[in-house]
Scaffold this motif. Structure first.
Motif, PDB file in Angstrom:
ATOM      1  N   ILE A  80      10.732  54.492  47.528  1.00  0.00           N
ATOM      2  CA  ILE A  80      12.090  53.993  47.750  1.00  0.00           C
ATOM      3  C   ILE A  80      12.883  54.028  46.448  1.00  0.00           C
ATOM      4  O   ILE A  80      12.348  53.784  45.364  1.00  0.00           O
ATOM      5  CB  ILE A  80      12.052  52.567  48.335  1.00  0.00           C
ATOM      6  CG1 ILE A  80      13.436  52.132  48.793  1.00  0.00           C
ATOM      7  CG2 ILE A  80      11.508  51.567  47.315  1.00  0.00           C
ATOM      8  CD1 ILE A  80      13.868  52.740  50.069  1.00  0.00           C
ATOM      9  N   ALA A 130      11.973  41.664  47.674  1.00  0.00           N
ATOM     10  CA  ALA A 130      11.910  42.526  46.484  1.00  0.00           C
ATOM     11  C   ALA A 130      13.291  42.970  46.023  1.00  0.00           C
ATOM     12  O   ALA A 130      13.418  43.543  44.949  1.00  0.00           O
ATOM     13  CB  ALA A 130      11.045  43.750  46.777  1.00  0.00           C
ATOM     14  N   ILE A 131      14.313  42.749  46.850  1.00  0.00           N
ATOM     15  CA  ILE A 131      15.640  43.270  46.503  1.00  0.00           C
ATOM     16  C   ILE A 131      16.486  42.182  45.849  1.00  0.00           C
ATOM     17  O   ILE A 131      16.678  41.108  46.406  1.00  0.00           O
ATOM     18  CB  ILE A 131      16.353  43.811  47.759  1.00  0.00           C
ATOM     19  CG1 ILE A 131      15.509  44.926  48.382  1.00  0.00           C
ATOM     20  CG2 ILE A 131      17.755  44.318  47.405  1.00  0.00           C
ATOM     21  CD1 ILE A 131      16.061  45.476  49.672  1.00  0.00           C
ATOM     22  N   CYS A 150       7.778  45.315  45.881  1.00  0.00           N
ATOM     23  CA  CYS A 150       8.107  46.294  46.925  1.00  0.00           C
ATOM     24  C   CYS A 150       6.846  46.981  47.417  1.00  0.00           C
ATOM     25  O   CYS A 150       5.991  47.377  46.626  1.00  0.00           O
ATOM     26  CB  CYS A 150       9.087  47.309  46.347  1.00  0.00           C
ATOM     27  SG  CYS A 150       9.459  48.663  47.482  1.00  0.00           S
ATOM     28  N   THR A 151       6.742  47.121  48.736  1.00  0.00           N
ATOM     29  CA  THR A 151       5.592  47.795  49.328  1.00  0.00           C
ATOM     30  C   THR A 151       5.969  49.151  49.895  1.00  0.00           C
ATOM     31  O   THR A 151       5.181  49.786  50.576  1.00  0.00           O
ATOM     32  CB  THR A 151       5.009  46.957  50.477  1.00  0.00           C
ATOM     33  OG1 THR A 151       6.052  46.753  51.434  1.00  0.00           O
ATOM     34  CG2 THR A 151       4.500  45.616  49.979  1.00  0.00           C
ATOM     35  N   ASN A 152       7.204  49.579  49.627  1.00  0.00           N
ATOM     36  CA  ASN A 152       7.681  50.871  50.108  1.00  0.00           C
ATOM     37  C   ASN A 152       7.720  50.930  51.635  1.00  0.00           C
ATOM     38  O   ASN A 152       7.447  51.964  52.231  1.00  0.00           O
ATOM     39  CB  ASN A 152       6.778  51.994  49.562  1.00  0.00           C
ATOM     40  CG  ASN A 152       7.565  53.254  49.295  1.00  0.00           C
ATOM     41  OD1 ASN A 152       8.771  53.197  49.022  1.00  0.00           O
ATOM     42  ND2 ASN A 152       6.909  54.403  49.388  1.00  0.00           N
ATOM     43  N   CYS A 153       8.090  49.828  52.263  1.00  0.00           N
ATOM     44  CA  CYS A 153       8.050  49.770  53.723  1.00  0.00           C
ATOM     45  C   CYS A 153       9.260  50.443  54.368  1.00  0.00           C
ATOM     46  O   CYS A 153       9.270  50.686  55.562  1.00  0.00           O
ATOM     47  CB  CYS A 153       7.968  48.320  54.182  1.00  0.00           C
ATOM     48  SG  CYS A 153       9.528  47.435  53.946  1.00  0.00           S
ATOM     49  N   MET A 154      10.309  50.679  53.587  1.00  0.00           N
ATOM     50  CA  MET A 154      11.496  51.404  54.050  1.00  0.00           C
ATOM     51  C   MET A 154      12.418  50.602  54.985  1.00  0.00           C
ATOM     52  O   MET A 154      13.307  51.163  55.610  1.00  0.00           O
ATOM     53  CB  MET A 154      11.122  52.732  54.741  1.00  0.00           C
ATOM     54  CG  MET A 154      10.338  53.676  53.865  1.00  0.00           C
ATOM     55  SD  MET A 154      11.364  54.316  52.521  1.00  0.00           S
ATOM     56  CE  MET A 154      10.088  54.813  51.361  1.00  0.00           C
ATOM     57  N   GLU A 155      12.208  49.321  55.092  1.00  0.00           N
ATOM     58  CA  GLU A 155      13.119  48.496  55.892  1.00  0.00           C
ATOM     59  C   GLU A 155      14.547  48.623  55.366  1.00  0.00           C
ATOM     60  O   GLU A 155      15.506  48.691  56.126  1.00  0.00           O
ATOM     61  CB  GLU A 155      12.714  47.019  55.824  1.00  0.00           C
ATOM     62  CG  GLU A 155      11.363  46.694  56.397  1.00  0.00           C
ATOM     63  CD  GLU A 155      11.388  46.534  57.897  1.00  0.00           C
ATOM     64  OE1 GLU A 155      12.481  46.388  58.464  1.00  0.00           O
ATOM     65  OE2 GLU A 155      10.297  46.563  58.494  1.00  0.00           O
ATOM     66  N   CYS A 156      14.675  48.618  54.046  1.00  0.00           N
ATOM     67  CA  CYS A 156      16.013  48.596  53.459  1.00  0.00           C
ATOM     68  C   CYS A 156      16.761  49.885  53.735  1.00  0.00           C
ATOM     69  O   CYS A 156      17.954  49.869  54.028  1.00  0.00           O
ATOM     70  CB  CYS A 156      15.927  48.318  51.961  1.00  0.00           C
ATOM     71  SG  CYS A 156      14.759  49.372  51.091  1.00  0.00           S
ATOM     72  N   CYS A 176      14.549  42.469  53.471  1.00  0.00           N
ATOM     73  CA  CYS A 176      13.339  42.936  52.781  1.00  0.00           C
ATOM     74  C   CYS A 176      12.227  41.928  53.004  1.00  0.00           C
ATOM     75  O   CYS A 176      12.351  40.769  52.634  1.00  0.00           O
ATOM     76  CB  CYS A 176      13.600  43.113  51.290  1.00  0.00           C
ATOM     77  SG  CYS A 176      12.080  43.391  50.363  1.00  0.00           S
ATOM     78  N   PRO A 177      11.118  42.360  53.615  1.00  0.00           N
ATOM     79  CA  PRO A 177      10.058  41.397  53.939  1.00  0.00           C
ATOM     80  C   PRO A 177       9.365  40.845  52.699  1.00  0.00           C
ATOM     81  O   PRO A 177       8.669  39.840  52.782  1.00  0.00           O
ATOM     82  CB  PRO A 177       9.065  42.211  54.772  1.00  0.00           C
ATOM     83  CG  PRO A 177       9.565  43.595  54.827  1.00  0.00           C
ATOM     84  CD  PRO A 177      10.831  43.723  54.058  1.00  0.00           C
ATOM     85  N   GLU A 178       9.541  41.478  51.565  1.00  0.00           N
ATOM     86  CA  GLU A 178       8.844  41.039  50.355  1.00  0.00           C
ATOM     87  C   GLU A 178       9.768  40.331  49.372  1.00  0.00           C
ATOM     88  O   GLU A 178       9.367  40.044  48.244  1.00  0.00           O
ATOM     89  CB  GLU A 178       8.202  42.240  49.651  1.00  0.00           C
ATOM     90  CG  GLU A 178       7.312  43.092  50.534  1.00  0.00           C
ATOM     91  CD  GLU A 178       6.138  42.301  51.097  1.00  0.00           C
ATOM     92  OE1 GLU A 178       5.749  41.298  50.476  1.00  0.00           O
ATOM     93  OE2 GLU A 178       5.639  42.679  52.171  1.00  0.00           O
TER      94      GLU A 178
HETATM   95  S1  SF4 Z   1      12.540  46.593  52.250  1.00  0.00           S
HETATM   96 FE1  SF4 Z   1      11.798  45.679  50.364  1.00  0.00          FE
HETATM   97  S2  SF4 Z   1       9.606  46.137  50.327  1.00  0.00           S
HETATM   98 FE2  SF4 Z   1      10.531  47.474  51.850  1.00  0.00          FE
HETATM   99  S3  SF4 Z   1      10.974  49.363  50.719  1.00  0.00           S
HETATM  100 FE3  SF4 Z   1      12.843  48.130  50.659  1.00  0.00          FE
HETATM  101  S4  SF4 Z   1      12.640  46.976  48.763  1.00  0.00           S
HETATM  102 FE4  SF4 Z   1      10.632  47.764  49.200  1.00  0.00          FE
END
Ligand code: SF4
Ligand code: SF4
Lengths: 361, 149
Positions: A249, A272-273, A226-232, A268-270
């Motif tokens: 996040i 990570a979820i 997770c990069t903490n991008c806040m997409e989610c 999630c672009p990474e």
């Molecule tokens: S979308 Fe993915 S990378 Fe971005 S904050 Fe949420 S979990 Fe982290």
């Protein structure tokens, strides 16, 4: 000097007899081991945040081995959610099986430089030195596979402070292993670490924690990605995500998540979820970074042009309808995606090229 | 008799005793009732399949192109789509336990499902090979394009 290692067996969700039997046989074989403390808990994912099983896990400060019916990445980050953190212990069970059929060269790890193109949340978390090993009970049918691996890990944990490197790579002499696995009684150090709530294991059988659980469904974030991008948080319209005091996040209201909905894992672009109970391995947390990003052949196999985001939008609309709300299509919560996605792609490039090479087209 | 299509170095074989769908499935049967499986082209792209799951069950009617399942191998993943419009009549339950037959015996034990459908849209083997000539370029581009988007 002999360290005790905590072994936690997380029971299957389904009470399947074959699964129960495997769990029980592993526990039974471990009761004879003098340097492990065995605890049995209900399915880790379903535990109540303030229940006794979580409290027990939080009280374990030493090396920890967790066996569960989930991919190791899912187990690790469910624990992480509850502050049960540690260095990632490498298990031999995770190694790709060397199938004789697979003559392809192994996919090399992406270089550290590529992998760390963006800062990951994990870098801001303080992680204790002790190791946590997560074993997937679905990896083998024989209890001995797990028991042997646990013994190996116990040995690894014992020898580390003495002979850091040689021992790990070479094979310890049998009498050394024996001494470590079977320390003389006076040699055992155990005061139940601080606030540890594990019952005293002197002659104790497994510590079985009973807790009635219901099946839960919520996203688990892999903080090493997770990069903490806040997409989610922008995407989910059910108030599942939030942020903590450090603006990181957080899966704040897990039980608001819609059963069966994996939509945000697709945006999630990474990647990570995770949804540990989802039927698609990649969403359930299969494998590591290299495995999770695969070549998508859907278009070649007749899929109308739907990408992951479109699918997520559709799944979200479905859940909105079920909840009696208005659908929103792609009007909400996916605007910023393309920009950050491009950034995330940089480090996927190498993996994809490696995979293509492996495909030998 | 087998027809051969070269995917780079690899020679993909296609038995001439059956028809083919453009989404790389073979179809064996009589007019109106067909058994489907992956062609050598599809299996080569997927390689070792370890996960297969269906969204459909026998008795369900599907549109052509409908998402009917998911497949994953160590190198690739894909959604699966109905080759024809019709009714699913059977699913190879054996593969759900162990999908390896898809790799070991793709034209036999590795069959996927059966459908009642009109086979008008299916291709003769030679036509399928021409189709491969056309899509081979696109296939390579589609795969490589995934990191140029
Ligand atoms: S979308 Fe993915 S990378 Fe971005 S904050 Fe949420 S979990 Fe982290
Ligand atoms: S799965 Fe759906 S409901 Fe659950 S957190 Fe993600 S977007 Fe929200």
């Amino acid at each position: 000097m002999a360290k005790r290692v905590a072994v936690v067996v997380s029971q299957g969700q389904s009470h399947h007899p074959a699964k129960r039997q495997l769990e029980e046989e592993i526990v039974a074989s471990l009761l004879g081991e003098s340097s492990v403390d065995v605890t049995v808990i209900p399915h880790l994912y379903d535990l109540k945040p303030d229940g006794s099983a979580i409290l027990c896990l939080q009280g374990i400060a030493q090396e920890l081995i967790v066996l569960s019916w989930m991919f190791p990445r899912a187990t690790r980050w469910i624990l992480g959610r509850y502050g049960v953190l540690g260095q990632e212990g490498a298990s031999l069970l995770d190694q790709p099986s060397d199938d004789a059929e697979d003559e392809e060269a192994e996919i090399p790890e992406p270089s550290a430089e590529l992998q760390d193109a963006l800062p990951r949340v994990i870098e801001s978390i303080e992680i204790p030195k002790r190791k946590i090993y997560c074993l997937n009970l679905a990896n083998a049918k024989e209890p001995s596979v797990f028991v042997d691996e646990i013994r190996r890990i116990v040995t690894e944990a014992q020898v580390q402070p003495l002979q850091p490197i040689d021992w790990l790579q070479g094979k310890p002499k049998p009498e050394q292993v024996k001494r470590m696995l079977d320390p003389a009684p006076g040699n055992v150090e155990h005061q139940g670490s601080g606030n540890g709530s594990v019952t005293d294991p002197q002659h104790d059988p497994a510590n079985v924690i009973e807790e009635t659980t219901e099946r839960r469904w919520y996203p688990v974030i892999d903080m090493s990605r997770c990069t903490n991008c806040m997409e989610c948080i922008d995407f989910c319209l059910f108030g599942v995500y939030g942020i903590d005091q450090a603006d990181t996040i957080l899966v704040e209201q897990p039980d608001n998540c819609r059963k069966g909905c994996p939509a945000c894992s697709r945006v999630c672009p990474e990647n990570a979820i995770l949804f540990p109970q989802h039927k698609t391995p990649a969403i359930a947390g299969s494998g590591d970074a290299t495995e999770a990003i695969k070549i998508d052949l859907s278009k070649l196999f007749g899929s109308p042009d739907v990408d992951a985001v479109e699918m997520a939008v559709r799944e979200r609309d479905e859940q909105l309808l079920i909840a009696g709300r208005e659908t929103v299509g792609d009007a909400v919560g996916i605007a910023s995606r393309s920009a950050s996605h491009a950034a995330g792609d940089a480090d996927d490039l190498d993996r994809l090229i490696d995979q293509l090479d492996a495909l030998d087209l | 008799m087998n027809l051969v299509f070269k995917m780079g170095e690899y020679e993909a074989n296609f038995p001439a005793d059956r028809k083919y769908a453009p989404n790389h499935m073979w179809a064996l049967g009589t007019e109106g009732s067909w058994r489907f499986g992956f062609s050598a082209y599809a299996v080569r792209l997927l390689q070792d399949v370890y996960f297969l799951d269906w969204e459909v069950a026998p008795g369900m009617q599907v549109e052509q192109g409908k998402h009917i399942g998911d497949i994953e191998s160590s190198k690739a993943e894909s959604t699966l789509h109905a080759p024809l419009a019709g009714t699913i009549t059977s699913i190879n339950a054996q593969l759900l336990q162990d999908p390896s037959a898809i790799n070991v015996d793709k034209y036999g034990e590795g069959w996927l499902f059966e459908m009642d459908a009109s086979g008008d849209a299916l291709l003769e083997p030679t036509a399928y090979l021409e189709h491969l000539e056309d899509v081979w370029e696109v296939t390579q581009k589609t795969i490589k394009g995934q990191f140029n988007q």
